[in-house]
Design a protein around this motif. Sequence first.
Motif, PDB file in Angstrom:
ATOM      1  N   ILE A  26       0.827  -1.202   0.000  1.00 21.02           N
ATOM      2  CA  ILE A  26       0.000   0.000   0.000  1.00 21.02           C
ATOM      3  C   ILE A  26       0.864   1.257   0.000  1.00 21.02           C
ATOM      4  CG2 ILE A  26      -1.695   1.320   1.314  1.00 21.02           C
ATOM      5  CD1 ILE A  26      -2.663  -1.303   2.463  1.00 21.02           C
ATOM      6  N   GLU A  27       1.875   1.260   0.866  1.00 15.84           N
ATOM      7  CA  GLU A  27       2.661   2.477   1.069  1.00 15.84           C
ATOM      8  C   GLU A  27       4.100   2.113   1.398  1.00 15.84           C
ATOM      9  OE1 GLU A  27       2.405   6.419   3.970  1.00 15.84           O
ATOM     10  OE2 GLU A  27       1.010   4.776   4.244  1.00 15.84           O
ATOM     11  N   ALA A  28       5.039   2.931   0.948  1.00 14.62           N
ATOM     12  CA  ALA A  28       6.459   2.748   1.256  1.00 14.62           C
ATOM     13  C   ALA A  28       6.868   3.739   2.343  1.00 14.62           C
ATOM     14  CB  ALA A  28       7.294   2.975   0.011  1.00 14.62           C
ATOM     15  N   ILE A  33      10.847  -0.197   4.682  1.00 11.55           N
ATOM     16  CA  ILE A  33       9.695  -0.750   5.397  1.00 11.55           C
ATOM     17  C   ILE A  33       8.449  -0.376   4.603  1.00 11.55           C
ATOM     18  CG2 ILE A  33       8.348  -0.652   7.517  1.00 11.55           C
ATOM     19  CD1 ILE A  33      10.947  -0.219   9.015  1.00 11.55           C
ATOM     20  N   PHE A  34       7.541  -1.348   4.455  1.00 13.83           N
ATOM     21  CA  PHE A  34       6.358  -1.156   3.633  1.00 13.83           C
ATOM     22  C   PHE A  34       5.102  -1.520   4.405  1.00 13.83           C
ATOM     23  CE2 PHE A  34       9.873  -1.980   0.815  1.00 13.83           C
ATOM     24  CZ  PHE A  34       9.704  -1.038  -0.189  1.00 13.83           C
ATOM     25  N   ILE A  43      -3.633  -5.023   7.751  1.00 15.80           N
ATOM     26  CA  ILE A  43      -2.574  -4.151   7.247  1.00 15.80           C
ATOM     27  C   ILE A  43      -1.412  -4.217   8.229  1.00 15.80           C
ATOM     28  CG2 ILE A  43      -1.933  -1.788   6.697  1.00 15.80           C
ATOM     29  CD1 ILE A  43      -4.807  -1.330   5.828  1.00 15.80           C
ATOM     30  N   VAL A  44      -0.219  -4.535   7.705  1.00 14.29           N
ATOM     31  CA  VAL A  44       0.954  -4.754   8.537  1.00 14.29           C
ATOM     32  C   VAL A  44       2.128  -3.976   7.960  1.00 14.29           C
ATOM     33  CG1 VAL A  44       2.225  -6.571   9.713  1.00 14.29           C
ATOM     34  CG2 VAL A  44       0.114  -7.148   8.593  1.00 14.29           C
ATOM     35  N   THR A  75       1.682 -10.003  13.490  1.00 16.98           N
ATOM     36  CA  THR A  75       1.932  -8.628  13.042  1.00 16.98           C
ATOM     37  C   THR A  75       3.404  -8.406  12.715  1.00 16.98           C
ATOM     38  OG1 THR A  75       2.225  -7.846  15.304  1.00 16.98           O
ATOM     39  CG2 THR A  75      -0.004  -7.740  14.382  1.00 16.98           C
ATOM     40  N   THR A  76       4.247  -9.420  12.941  1.00 11.32           N
ATOM     41  CA  THR A  76       5.666  -9.293  12.624  1.00 11.32           C
ATOM     42  C   THR A  76       6.039 -10.287  11.542  1.00 11.32           C
ATOM     43  OG1 THR A  76       6.305 -10.870  14.326  1.00 11.32           O
ATOM     44  CG2 THR A  76       6.275  -8.546  14.944  1.00 11.32           C
ATOM     45  N   GLY A  77       6.992  -9.928  10.722  1.00 12.69           N
ATOM     46  CA  GLY A  77       7.444 -10.797   9.648  1.00 12.69           C
ATOM     47  C   GLY A  77       8.316 -10.020   8.692  1.00 12.69           C
TER      48      GLY A  77
END
Length: 87
Positions: A26-28, A33-34, A43-44, A75-77
């Motif tokens: 969605i966003e940079a 990190i994205f 959304i993560v 939520t982490t990865g």
Amino acid sequence: MKKNKNKTEHTEKEYKDLVIVNGSVIEAHANAIFSVELENGMIVKLPISGKIRKHNIKITPGDLVQVGLCTYDLTTGRILFRLKDKM
């Protein structure tokens, strides 16, 4: 000693403790990190993996990516792979 390793076996062993999910960027943000919207609507914020950084693969908003999420905390990865098709 085996000379020819099957690449799929290697990746399954490497990511056996991760949940593999597809998503859309969605966003940079800063420092590679994205924000990624997963298939289930979550959304993560995720960083890119070392191989993507090493080979200088560009990821832009709208790209489809394959994400590896931790089994303990979803939520982490990290972003593992950039898929060829865009949404």
